[in-house]
Design a protein around this motif. Structure first.
Motif, mmCIF file in Angstrom:
data_model
loop_
_atom_site.group_PDB
_atom_site.id
_atom_site.type_symbol
_atom_site.label_atom_id
_atom_site.label_comp_id
_atom_site.label_asym_id
_atom_site.label_seq_id
_atom_site.Cartn_x
_atom_site.Cartn_y
_atom_site.Cartn_z
ATOM 1 N N LEU A 11 0.917 -1.129 -0.055
ATOM 2 C CA LEU A 11 0.061 -0.034 -0.006
ATOM 3 C C LEU A 11 0.806 1.145 -0.002
ATOM 4 N N GLU A 12 2.022 1.077 0.675
ATOM 5 C CA GLU A 12 2.827 2.254 0.475
ATOM 6 C C GLU A 12 3.444 2.524 -0.686
ATOM 7 N N VAL A 13 3.666 1.395 -1.558
ATOM 8 C CA VAL A 13 4.255 1.670 -2.808
ATOM 9 C C VAL A 13 2.911 2.182 -3.829
ATOM 10 N N LEU A 14 1.930 1.764 -3.580
ATOM 11 C CA LEU A 14 0.701 2.326 -4.182
ATOM 12 C C LEU A 14 0.561 3.652 -3.862
ATOM 13 N N ALA A 15 0.455 4.112 -2.690
ATOM 14 C CA ALA A 15 0.360 5.518 -2.472
ATOM 15 C C ALA A 15 1.388 6.478 -3.163
ATOM 16 N N ARG A 16 2.803 5.936 -2.912
ATOM 17 C CA ARG A 16 3.694 6.755 -3.555
ATOM 18 C C ARG A 16 3.360 6.710 -5.077
ATOM 19 N N CYS A 22 -0.421 12.426 -9.393
ATOM 20 C CA CYS A 22 -1.110 13.535 -9.169
ATOM 21 C C CYS A 22 -2.395 13.044 -8.760
ATOM 22 N N ASN A 23 -2.887 11.760 -8.300
ATOM 23 C CA ASN A 23 -4.170 11.140 -7.882
ATOM 24 C C ASN A 23 -4.092 11.203 -6.538
ATOM 25 N N ASP A 24 -4.162 12.227 -5.675
ATOM 26 C CA ASP A 24 -4.084 12.248 -4.328
ATOM 27 C C ASP A 24 -5.456 11.776 -3.487
ATOM 28 N N ASP A 25 -6.331 11.685 -4.080
ATOM 29 C CA ASP A 25 -7.432 11.061 -3.354
ATOM 30 C C ASP A 25 -7.172 9.684 -3.239
ATOM 31 N N ARG A 26 -6.865 8.994 -4.261
ATOM 32 C CA ARG A 26 -6.570 7.304 -4.215
ATOM 33 C C ARG A 26 -5.341 7.254 -3.206
ATOM 34 N N ALA A 27 -4.193 8.118 -3.225
ATOM 35 C CA ALA A 27 -3.034 7.849 -2.232
ATOM 36 C C ALA A 27 -3.645 7.935 -0.770
ATOM 37 N N ARG A 28 -4.578 8.837 -0.760
ATOM 38 C CA ARG A 28 -5.052 9.196 0.981
ATOM 39 C C ARG A 28 -5.783 7.694 1.280
ATOM 40 N N LEU A 45 3.688 1.070 11.938
ATOM 41 C CA LEU A 45 3.962 1.338 10.438
ATOM 42 C C LEU A 45 5.510 1.564 10.296
ATOM 43 N N PRO A 46 5.929 1.175 9.109
ATOM 44 C CA PRO A 46 7.467 1.531 8.990
ATOM 45 C C PRO A 46 7.781 2.939 8.922
ATOM 46 N N GLN A 47 9.151 3.096 9.508
ATOM 47 C CA GLN A 47 9.398 4.461 9.810
ATOM 48 C C GLN A 47 9.225 5.593 8.515
ATOM 49 N N GLN A 48 9.592 5.006 7.319
ATOM 50 C CA GLN A 48 9.463 5.718 5.935
ATOM 51 C C GLN A 48 8.182 6.154 5.843
ATOM 52 N N CYS A 57 -4.308 14.662 7.487
ATOM 53 C CA CYS A 57 -5.304 14.734 6.204
ATOM 54 C C CYS A 57 -4.889 13.320 5.572
ATOM 55 N N ASP A 58 -4.077 12.346 6.065
ATOM 56 C CA ASP A 58 -3.625 11.265 5.196
ATOM 57 C C ASP A 58 -3.066 11.492 4.085
ATOM 58 N N ALA A 59 -2.458 12.569 3.712
ATOM 59 C CA ALA A 59 -2.028 12.744 2.289
ATOM 60 C C ALA A 59 -0.439 12.014 2.233
ATOM 61 N N TYR A 60 -0.228 11.574 1.261
ATOM 62 C CA TYR A 60 1.279 10.840 1.379
ATOM 63 C C TYR A 60 2.021 12.080 0.773
ATOM 64 N N LEU A 61 3.081 12.334 1.384
ATOM 65 C CA LEU A 61 3.729 13.685 1.569
ATOM 66 C C LEU A 61 5.034 13.639 0.166
#
Length: 91
Positions: A11-16, A22-28, A45-48, A57-61
């Motif tokens: 899920l981390e890879v998919l969010a990245r 530029c699909n921020d809603d899906r990443a959230r 959760l892993p540190q990274q 806001c649960d955004a992937y930064l």
């Protein structure tokens, strides 16, 4: 490695990738799902993953895209577009 840990990493890879496209809603949604899995299975959760997600806001930064990174005396300050700040020490 358990199935839950593998799923969180995926899920981390998919969010990245979703944030890069530029699909921020899906990443959230991916970030929220990973957090729920970690809570359900009492995993951390892993540190990274923790460092690159906004707690508010649960955004992937992504630095330079939806997050600002600044160095201050002994710590890194990451500011999300929503205004939430996270501080991490460094040596």
């Amino acid at each position: 490695m358990t199935v839950a840990q593998e799923r969180i990493e995926r899920l981390e890879v998919l969010a990245r990738d979703a944030t890069a496209e530029c699909n921020d809603d899906r990443a959230r949604e991916y970030v929220r799902l990973a957090r729920r899995i970690a809570e359900r299975h009492r995993l951390s959760l892993p540190q990274q993953f923790k460092r690159f997600t906004c707690d508010a806001c649960d955004a992937y930064l992504r630095p330079g895209k939806n997050a600002r990174v600044r160095l201050q005396d002994g710590h890194v300050v990451i500011t999300c577009d929503c205004g939430n700040q996270a501080r991490y020490p460094y040596d």
